[in-house]
Scaffold this active site. Structure first.
Site, short mmCIF file in Angstrom:
data_model
loop_
_atom_site.label_atom_id
_atom_site.label_comp_id
_atom_site.label_asym_id
_atom_site.label_seq_id
_atom_site.Cartn_x
_atom_site.Cartn_y
_atom_site.Cartn_z
N SER A 175 39.78 42.70 40.80
CA SER A 175 38.60 43.17 41.32
C SER A 175 38.94 43.75 42.77
O SER A 175 39.06 42.98 43.57
CB SER A 175 37.48 42.49 40.88
OG SER A 175 36.37 43.00 41.71
N ALA A 176 38.32 44.81 42.69
CA ALA A 176 38.18 45.13 44.20
C ALA A 176 37.06 44.58 45.14
O ALA A 176 37.18 44.75 46.49
CB ALA A 176 38.00 46.97 44.56
N ASP A 185 38.92 43.19 35.21
CA ASP A 185 38.28 43.70 36.24
C ASP A 185 36.87 43.10 36.14
O ASP A 185 36.47 42.57 35.12
CB ASP A 185 37.90 45.10 36.14
CG ASP A 185 36.92 45.88 37.04
OD1 ASP A 185 37.06 45.46 38.33
OD2 ASP A 185 36.03 46.50 36.40
N LEU A 186 35.99 42.91 37.27
CA LEU A 186 34.71 42.15 37.19
C LEU A 186 33.68 43.03 36.87
O LEU A 186 32.91 42.88 35.88
CB LEU A 186 34.63 41.25 38.50
CG LEU A 186 33.34 40.40 38.71
CD1 LEU A 186 33.44 39.30 37.74
CD2 LEU A 186 33.45 39.68 40.05
N ASP A 187 33.38 43.77 38.02
CA ASP A 187 32.03 44.63 37.92
C ASP A 187 31.95 45.78 36.69
O ASP A 187 33.13 46.42 36.67
CB ASP A 187 31.94 45.31 39.12
CG ASP A 187 31.74 44.40 40.40
OD1 ASP A 187 30.72 43.79 40.41
OD2 ASP A 187 32.47 44.45 41.09
N GLU A 212 39.30 47.19 31.98
CA GLU A 212 38.83 47.95 33.07
C GLU A 212 37.80 49.07 32.63
O GLU A 212 37.90 49.59 31.58
CB GLU A 212 39.84 49.00 33.69
CG GLU A 212 40.16 48.46 35.09
CD GLU A 212 39.25 48.68 36.10
OE1 GLU A 212 39.41 47.95 37.28
OE2 GLU A 212 38.25 49.31 35.82
N ASP A 213 36.91 49.21 33.39
CA ASP A 213 35.69 50.18 33.08
C ASP A 213 35.58 51.48 33.88
O ASP A 213 35.19 52.42 33.69
CB ASP A 213 34.37 49.56 33.29
CG ASP A 213 33.95 49.25 34.74
OD1 ASP A 213 34.89 48.68 35.67
OD2 ASP A 213 32.89 49.75 35.15
N THR A 228 26.93 44.52 37.69
CA THR A 228 26.43 44.58 39.04
C THR A 228 26.16 46.09 39.62
O THR A 228 25.72 46.09 40.59
CB THR A 228 27.52 43.96 39.99
OG1 THR A 228 28.82 44.34 39.50
CG2 THR A 228 27.38 42.47 39.83
N LYS A 257 31.90 53.36 40.99
CA LYS A 257 32.71 52.39 40.38
C LYS A 257 34.09 52.18 40.48
O LYS A 257 34.80 52.99 40.43
CB LYS A 257 32.32 52.76 38.81
CG LYS A 257 31.11 52.56 38.41
CD LYS A 257 30.80 52.32 36.77
CE LYS A 257 29.42 52.40 36.59
NZ LYS A 257 28.96 52.73 35.13
N LYS A 284 42.47 50.60 44.23
CA LYS A 284 42.67 51.32 42.96
C LYS A 284 42.41 52.74 43.10
O LYS A 284 41.46 52.99 43.62
CB LYS A 284 41.60 50.79 41.71
CG LYS A 284 41.79 49.16 41.43
CD LYS A 284 40.80 48.71 40.42
CE LYS A 284 40.61 47.42 40.35
NZ LYS A 284 39.57 46.84 39.60
#
Ligand code: G6P
Ligand code: MG
Length: 220
Positions: A114-115, A9-11, A169-170, A17, A45, A145
């Site tokens: 990522s979304a 996942d990115l963020d 994933e966070d 971010t 998130k 997600k």
């Protein structure tokens, strides 16, 4: 199980971010006369842009037409883009590059799942666009997600069976998405919050190939 691909996942995993999303949503909420705080921001998130707006409108019990919703989501994204346009490589979360390189050197494929529709811009700004074998993001998926679509898409792009993929994933919704995709999932954050993850670390700086191998052994 032997890991063939790692999907990040990115963020909140590679870059932080959330603070920029918060500032932009806060500005929008103020304009709409809605109270919005950092705790409310936690609920956004991993949630898509439109679904985030819906949550904020619900907090303020504000109803808008579809056209107005699109207008405000675009307005927020413009403000958010002002922040991410200024991002620099020093905003990469500690240990992220090191861990991604470690798995790559071990012959494991790496992808983004990522979304965010801003994924290409963020990766470009922090200088890691070319590190990934595949990028599955909000521009190519339609289901948010915890639907597994984004991770299944990443696995498909890597030509890898989902059962050989590990997700980082966070967000709770993201962990459920990984599970729904039939993938192992390593939570980034607090183990009290990310209860459904197979293992939790506070950040990628706490990850290593060795820990990944240990998890594989534990699972099989
Ligand atoms: C990520 C973030 C969410 C954000 C979503 C969409 O999942 O965690 O907070 O709402 O991406 O981002 P976008 O950049 O497309 O507005
Ligand atoms: Mg995230």
């Amino acid at each position: 199980m032997k890991t063939e691909a790692c999907i990040f996942d990115l963020d909140g995993v590679i870059v932080d971010t959330a603070k920029y999303h918060f500032r932009a949503w806060k500005r929008l909420a103020e304009q709409l006369g809605i109270e919005f705080n950092e705790r409310d921001n936690e609920r956004l998130k991993g949630v898509s842009r439109m679904a985030s707006l819906e949550i904020i409108l619900e907090l303020g019990r504000v109803q808008l037409s579809q056209g107005k919703k699109e207008y405000f989501a675009t307005l927020k994204n413009g403000w958010y883009n002002e922040y991410i346009n200024k991002m620099k490589p020093d905003e990469l979360l500690p240990g992220s590059i090191e861990f991604i390189n470690e798995v790559k050197n071990a012959g494991i494929h790496v992808a983004i799942g990522s979304a965010s529709k801003n994924t290409p811009l963020i990766l470009e700004r922090v200088g890691i666009h070319d590190m990934f074998d595949a990028i599955a993001d909000g521009n190519i998926v339609s289901k948010a997600k915890p639907d597994p679509e984004v991770f299944l898409k990443a696995a498909e792009m890597l030509n890898t069976d989902p059962s050989k993929c590990v997700v980082f994933e966070d967000a709770v919704a993201g962990i459920l998405a990984a599970r729904n995709a039939g993938m192992l999932c390593i939570g980034i954050g607090s183990s009290q919050v990310l209860k459904e993850a197979d293992m939790v670390v506070r950040g990628l700086n706490e990850m290593s190939l060795e820990k990944l191998k240990n998890l594989e052994e534990k699972i099989s």
